[in-house]
Design a protein around this motif. Structure first.
Motif, PDB file in Angstrom:
ATOM      1  N   LEU A  92       0.835  -1.203   0.000  1.00  0.00           N
ATOM      2  CA  LEU A  92       0.000   0.000   0.000  1.00  0.00           C
ATOM      3  C   LEU A  92       0.869   1.252   0.000  1.00  0.00           C
ATOM      4  CD1 LEU A  92      -2.981   0.898   0.127  1.00  0.00           C
ATOM      5  CD2 LEU A  92      -2.729   1.039   2.597  1.00  0.00           C
ATOM      6  N   VAL A  93       1.889   1.269   0.852  1.00  0.00           N
ATOM      7  CA  VAL A  93       2.810   2.415   0.880  1.00  0.00           C
ATOM      8  C   VAL A  93       3.591   2.487  -0.431  1.00  0.00           C
ATOM      9  CG1 VAL A  93       4.830   3.394   2.027  1.00  0.00           C
ATOM     10  CG2 VAL A  93       2.995   2.387   3.387  1.00  0.00           C
ATOM     11  N   PHE A  94       4.005   1.346  -0.941  1.00  0.00           N
ATOM     12  CA  PHE A  94       4.760   1.302  -2.195  1.00  0.00           C
ATOM     13  C   PHE A  94       3.953   1.936  -3.334  1.00  0.00           C
ATOM     14  CE2 PHE A  94       6.573  -0.777  -5.962  1.00  0.00           C
ATOM     15  CZ  PHE A  94       7.933  -0.623  -5.718  1.00  0.00           C
ATOM     16  N   ARG A  95       2.664   1.599  -3.396  1.00  0.00           N
ATOM     17  CA  ARG A  95       1.817   2.204  -4.428  1.00  0.00           C
ATOM     18  C   ARG A  95       1.549   3.677  -4.125  1.00  0.00           C
ATOM     19  NH1 ARG A  95      -0.991  -3.013  -4.489  1.00  0.00           N
ATOM     20  NH2 ARG A  95      -0.491  -4.027  -6.457  1.00  0.00           N
ATOM     21  N   GLY A  96       1.443   4.003  -2.824  1.00  0.00           N
ATOM     22  CA  GLY A  96       1.160   5.392  -2.445  1.00  0.00           C
ATOM     23  C   GLY A  96       2.258   6.353  -2.846  1.00  0.00           C
ATOM     24  N   VAL A  97       3.510   5.888  -2.860  1.00  0.00           N
ATOM     25  CA  VAL A  97       4.626   6.759  -3.269  1.00  0.00           C
ATOM     26  C   VAL A  97       4.881   6.668  -4.769  1.00  0.00           C
ATOM     27  CG1 VAL A  97       5.712   6.612  -0.998  1.00  0.00           C
ATOM     28  CG2 VAL A  97       6.370   4.980  -2.778  1.00  0.00           C
ATOM     29  N   GLY A  98       4.025   5.939  -5.473  1.00  0.00           N
ATOM     30  CA  GLY A  98       4.153   5.840  -6.930  1.00  0.00           C
ATOM     31  C   GLY A  98       5.086   4.752  -7.404  1.00  0.00           C
ATOM     32  N   GLY A  99       5.397   3.801  -6.544  1.00  0.00           N
ATOM     33  CA  GLY A  99       6.341   2.752  -6.912  1.00  0.00           C
ATOM     34  C   GLY A  99       5.855   1.864  -8.038  1.00  0.00           C
ATOM     35  N   ASP A 100       4.536   1.569  -8.059  1.00  0.00           N
ATOM     36  CA  ASP A 100       4.023   0.693  -9.116  1.00  0.00           C
ATOM     37  C   ASP A 100       4.121   1.352 -10.481  1.00  0.00           C
ATOM     38  OD1 ASP A 100       2.195   2.562  -8.274  1.00  0.00           O
ATOM     39  OD2 ASP A 100       0.443   1.301  -8.648  1.00  0.00           O
ATOM     40  N   ASP A 101       3.873   2.662 -10.534  1.00  0.00           N
ATOM     41  CA  ASP A 101       4.003   3.375 -11.816  1.00  0.00           C
ATOM     42  C   ASP A 101       5.457   3.417 -12.280  1.00  0.00           C
ATOM     43  OD1 ASP A 101       1.267   3.910 -11.901  1.00  0.00           O
ATOM     44  OD2 ASP A 101       1.504   5.755 -10.718  1.00  0.00           O
ATOM     45  N   ILE A 102       6.367   3.573 -11.314  1.00  0.00           N
ATOM     46  CA  ILE A 102       7.794   3.619 -11.665  1.00  0.00           C
ATOM     47  C   ILE A 102       8.253   2.269 -12.204  1.00  0.00           C
ATOM     48  CG2 ILE A 102      10.115   3.861 -10.702  1.00  0.00           C
ATOM     49  CD1 ILE A 102       8.857   5.903  -8.715  1.00  0.00           C
ATOM     50  N   ILE A 103       7.851   1.185 -11.542  1.00  0.00           N
ATOM     51  CA  ILE A 103       8.226  -0.165 -11.996  1.00  0.00           C
ATOM     52  C   ILE A 103       7.636  -0.437 -13.376  1.00  0.00           C
ATOM     53  CG2 ILE A 103       7.934  -2.634 -11.538  1.00  0.00           C
ATOM     54  CD1 ILE A 103       9.950  -1.339  -9.712  1.00  0.00           C
ATOM     55  N   GLU A 104       6.368  -0.066 -13.566  1.00  0.00           N
ATOM     56  CA  GLU A 104       5.736  -0.303 -14.869  1.00  0.00           C
ATOM     57  C   GLU A 104       6.436   0.484 -15.968  1.00  0.00           C
ATOM     58  OE1 GLU A 104       1.328   0.018 -17.009  1.00  0.00           O
ATOM     59  OE2 GLU A 104       1.522   0.229 -14.846  1.00  0.00           O
ATOM     60  N   GLY A 105       6.771   1.749 -15.684  1.00  0.00           N
ATOM     61  CA  GLY A 105       7.475   2.545 -16.678  1.00  0.00           C
ATOM     62  C   GLY A 105       8.845   1.985 -17.003  1.00  0.00           C
ATOM     63  N   MET A 106       9.528   1.493 -15.973  1.00  0.00           N
ATOM     64  CA  MET A 106      10.862   0.930 -16.195  1.00  0.00           C
ATOM     65  C   MET A 106      10.785  -0.330 -17.065  1.00  0.00           C
ATOM     66  SD  MET A 106      13.489  -0.700 -13.406  1.00  0.00           S
ATOM     67  CE  MET A 106      12.498  -2.200 -13.361  1.00  0.00           C
ATOM     68  N   LEU A 107       9.813  -1.219 -16.766  1.00  0.00           N
ATOM     69  CA  LEU A 107       9.683  -2.443 -17.541  1.00  0.00           C
ATOM     70  C   LEU A 107       9.251  -2.157 -18.981  1.00  0.00           C
ATOM     71  CD1 LEU A 107       8.015  -4.832 -14.908  1.00  0.00           C
ATOM     72  CD2 LEU A 107      10.384  -4.828 -15.685  1.00  0.00           C
ATOM     73  N   HIS A 108       8.397  -1.164 -19.150  1.00  0.00           N
ATOM     74  CA  HIS A 108       7.940  -0.821 -20.503  1.00  0.00           C
ATOM     75  C   HIS A 108       9.055  -0.201 -21.342  1.00  0.00           C
ATOM     76  CE1 HIS A 108       3.572  -1.555 -20.789  1.00  0.00           C
ATOM     77  NE2 HIS A 108       3.580  -1.428 -19.472  1.00  0.00           N
ATOM     78  N   SER A 109       9.998   0.454 -20.689  1.00  0.00           N
ATOM     79  CA  SER A 109      11.058   1.144 -21.426  1.00  0.00           C
ATOM     80  C   SER A 109      12.230   0.232 -21.792  1.00  0.00           C
ATOM     81  CB  SER A 109      11.578   2.320 -20.596  1.00  0.00           C
ATOM     82  OG  SER A 109      12.173   1.855 -19.395  1.00  0.00           O
ATOM     83  N   LEU A 110      12.205  -1.015 -21.330  1.00  0.00           N
ATOM     84  CA  LEU A 110      13.298  -1.928 -21.634  1.00  0.00           C
ATOM     85  C   LEU A 110      13.326  -2.285 -23.115  1.00  0.00           C
ATOM     86  CD1 LEU A 110      13.055  -4.431 -18.615  1.00  0.00           C
ATOM     87  CD2 LEU A 110      14.869  -2.762 -19.024  1.00  0.00           C
TER      88      LEU A 110
END
Length: 526
Positions: free
Chosen positions: A386-404
C-alpha cells in the motif's frame, strides 16, 4: 532524480537488506512500510489519507478472502498425511514394485514425491520426509550418493508446481488481484476474473511433464551407468502372496483423496476452499484408518455414508419447505439425516482416535504455526504494498519495464532472473507477497498473448528451479539437515545439477510453448 524514484529504490533495497539479516519477515514488511510511509508523509510524497485504506484492504483482501481459507485446510491435510505414515507405506510399496529393475528405487522416489506433492504441497516437509525414509534404503542397496540425494531433493520440490499446492493457492490470489489491476489500468472496468482452479489446471500438465522427465532421467542413468542404481535382488524384493493387495490399499486412499480434491476443483464442482475442506476431512479419516481394524471399519462406514448422501442429493429433492412433497422425497430426506448422523459419528470417532494417539495435536500445532506465519506475512505485505503504491512505486516499476529494449520478452526475462536470485535467500511466501504484486500488473499490462495463468505457472516453476539450484537452494538445506554427516554437501550439489538442467529445459519449454499451460484451462473453463 525525482523523490518518488529515490523512495521506491530505497524502500525495496532496505526491505531486501533487512530480510537477508534473518529478521522475521512479517515485521520486516510492516516495519519497512511504516518507516517509508512516515518518510513519504514528511517529504510530501505520500498522502496520509492513503493509509486509511489499510483496514478495509485487510478486511476485504485477507479476512474475508475465501480463497485464503483453503491455506490452513491444505496445510492440515498435508501435515496429517505426513504424520500418519502415508509416505512411509507408499515408499515401501513402490520400492518393492519397481525395485527389481535398475533405477527402480529412484523411479519410486519420484512417483511417491509426485503423490505427496499433490496431497501435501509443502516442499520442506516432503524433502525431509523423503530424505528420512528413502535415503537409508537407497544407500543400503548400493545407490550412488549423488543420484540418491539428487532424486530426493528434486522429488521434494514437485510440491511447488503440482496442484493443489500452497504455492499455487497464494500465487493464484496475488495473480488474480494483479490481473484485475492490469485490466482496470487499461480502462477495462468489467475485468475478466482469474480463478485458482484455472491456475491449478494450467500447472497440471507442466507438473506431470516434469515428473515424466525425471523418470526418463532415472531410466537413462540405469542404462548408461547401471552401477549407480542397482536393482534389488528378486529374493529381497519380498514379493509375497499378498503384496499386490497391500500395494493396492497403500495407493488407493491417497489417490482417491487427490482425485477427489483436485478433480472437484478442475471440474468446477467445488471451489478450492470447499475442496480443501474435503481434503482435510479425508486426511483425518485416512490417518485414523491406520490405527487398527476397528477404525478401518468405522472409516469405511463413514465414507459409505458420504457417498450415499451424495447419491440421494443427486436423485431426490430434499427441500422440505415445499407445499407438496412426494413420499419418496420425504423418505430420502430422513435417510439422509440418518446418514449424516453416521458420518458425524464416524468423523468424531476419527478425531478422538487421532487425538488420543497424539497425532491430531501435532497436526493442529503445525497447522496453526504455518497458517499464522502466512497470514502475518500477508498482513505485513499489504501494508508494504500500500505504501509502495502510495509513493508511486508501481508506476515507476511499470514505466521501467515498458522502457526496456525488447519489450515484454526482456521484461519477463529480467523479472524471472530477479525472482530466481531472490529464491536463494527468500522463501516462496515472501517472494509471492512482495515481488509478484509489484511486477505482475506491469507485465500483464504489456501487449501480447501472455495471460496470468501462463505467467503464474512460469513464476512457480522458476521458483522451484531456484529452490533446487546449488549452492543456496532451500531444498538442499532441508535435505542437508537430515542426511548423515558422512555424506558431503558437494555430493548433494552434484546430484541435483542434472535435475536443475531438466528444470531449466522444462522452463524453456513452457516459455516457448505457452499452450502447455493454457490448453487445459481453456478446455475446462470455457
Amino acid at each position: 532524480m525525482d523523490m518518488s524514484v529515490i523512495i521506491t529504490i530505497s524502500m525495496f533495497t532496505v526491505l531486501v537488506g533487512l530480510l537477508l539479516t534473518g529478521f522475521p519477515v512479517a515485521f520486516t514488511l510492516a516495519g519497512t512500510g511504516l518507516l517509508f510511509g512516515g518518510i513519504g508523509y514528511a517529504i510530501d510524497v505520500l498522502d496520509p489519507s492513503f493509509l486509511e485504506i489499510l483496514p478495509n484492504r485487510l478486511f476485504g483482501n485477507v479476512v474475508r478472502n475465501e480463497l485464503l481459507f483453503a491455506v490452513p485446510l491444505f496445510v492440515a491435510m498435508g501435515v496429517m498425511l505426513e504424520k500418519s505414515n502415508v509416505a512411509e507405506e507408499l515408499l515401501e510399496s513402490m520400492g518393492k514394485l519397481f525395485g527389481t529393475m535398475r533405477g527402480g528405487l529412484g523411479i519410486s522416489v519420484t512417483i511417491v514425491g509426485a503423490l505427496l506433492a499433490a496431497s501435501t504441497g509443502i516442499v520442506g516437509a516432503t524433502v525431509v520426509t523423503m530424505g528420512l525414509l528413502s535415503l537409508p534404503t537407497m544407500m543400503r542397496r548400493g545407490y550412488s550418493t549423488s543420484l540418491a540425494t539428487g532424486s530426493i531433493a528434486a522429488a521434494g520440490t514437485l510440491g511447488q508446481i503440482i496442484p493443489p499446492s500452497i504455492v499455487l493457492i497464494l500465487l493464484a490470489d496475488v495473480m488474480s488481484n494483479a490481473w484485475q489491476q492490469a485490466q482496470l489500468n487499461a480502462g477495462l472496468f468489467s475485468p475478466i476474473p482469474m480463478s485458482a482452479g484455472e491456475l491449478f489446471a494450467g500447472a497440471l500438465i507442466p507438473g506431470l511433464m516434469l515428473v515424466g522427465m525425471y523418470i526418463l532421467y532415472q531410466i537413462a542413468m540405469a542404462i548408461l551407468r547401471p552401477e549407480s542404481c542397482p536393482a534389488i535382488p528378486i529374493d529381497e524384493a519380498e514379493r509375497t502372496k499378498g503384496f499386490y493387495k497391500r500395494l493396492f490399499f497403500a495407493l488407493l486412499p491417497p489417490l482417491v483423496l487427490i482425485i477427489a480434491v483436485l478433480g472437484s476443483i478442475l471440474t468446477g464442482i467445488a471451489t478450492p476452499t470447499e475442496a480443501a475442506s474435503v481434503g482435510a476431512v479425508g486426511a483425518i479419516l485416512l490417518g485414523a484408518a491406520r490405527m487398527g481394524q476397528t477404525m478401518q471399519r468405522v472409516v469405511i462406514v463413514t465414507l459409505v455414508s458420504v457417498l450415499a448422501m451424495l447419491l440421494i442429493s443427486t436423485n431426490f429433492d430434499l427441500r422440505m419447505t415445499r407445499e407438496v412433497i412426494p413420499t419418496s422425497d420425504t423418505f430420502a430426506f430422513w435417510v439422509a439425516i440418518i446418514l449424516a448422523v453416521f458420518f458425524a459419528a464416524g468423523l468424531i470417532t476419527a478425531l478422538w482416535k487421532t487425538h488420543k494417539s497424539g497425532v491430531l495435536s501435532e497436526v493442529m500445532r503445525s497447522t496453526v504455526r504455518i497458517s499464522t506465519m502466512i497470514y502475518a506475512i500477508l498482513i505485513g505485505a499489504s501494508l508494504f504494498s500500500l505504501v509502495f503504491r502510495g509513493v508511486g512505486g508501481d508506476d515507476i516499476i511499470e514505466g521501467m519495464l515498458h522502457s526496456l529494449p525488447g519489450g515484454q520478452f526482456t521484461a519477463i526475462l529480467l523479472v524471472m532472473i530477479l525472482m530466481f536470485v531472490l529464491g536463494f535467500f527468500l522463501d516462496f511466501i515472501e517472494i509471492t507477497f512482495v515481488v509478484v504484486p509489484v511486477v505482475a500488473p506491469a507485465l500483464l499490462a504489456m501487449d501480447g498473448t501472455y495471460g496470468p495463468i501462463w505467467l503464474g505457472v512460469l513464476m512457480a516453476m522458476n521458483l522451484q528451479t531456484s529452490f533446487l539450484t546449488p549452492p543456496f537452494g532451500f531444498a538442499l538445506f532441508y535435505l542437508r539437515g537430515v542426511v548423515p554427516e558422512h555424506i558431503p554437501t558437494t555430493a548433494i550439489y552434484k546430484g541435483v545439477i542434472p535435475f536443475v538442467i531438466i528444470q531449466t529445459l522444462a522452463l524453456l519449454l513452457i516459455a516457448t510453448v505457452p499452450e502447455l499451460v493454457t490448453w487445459l484451462p481453456s478446455q475446462l473453463f470455457k
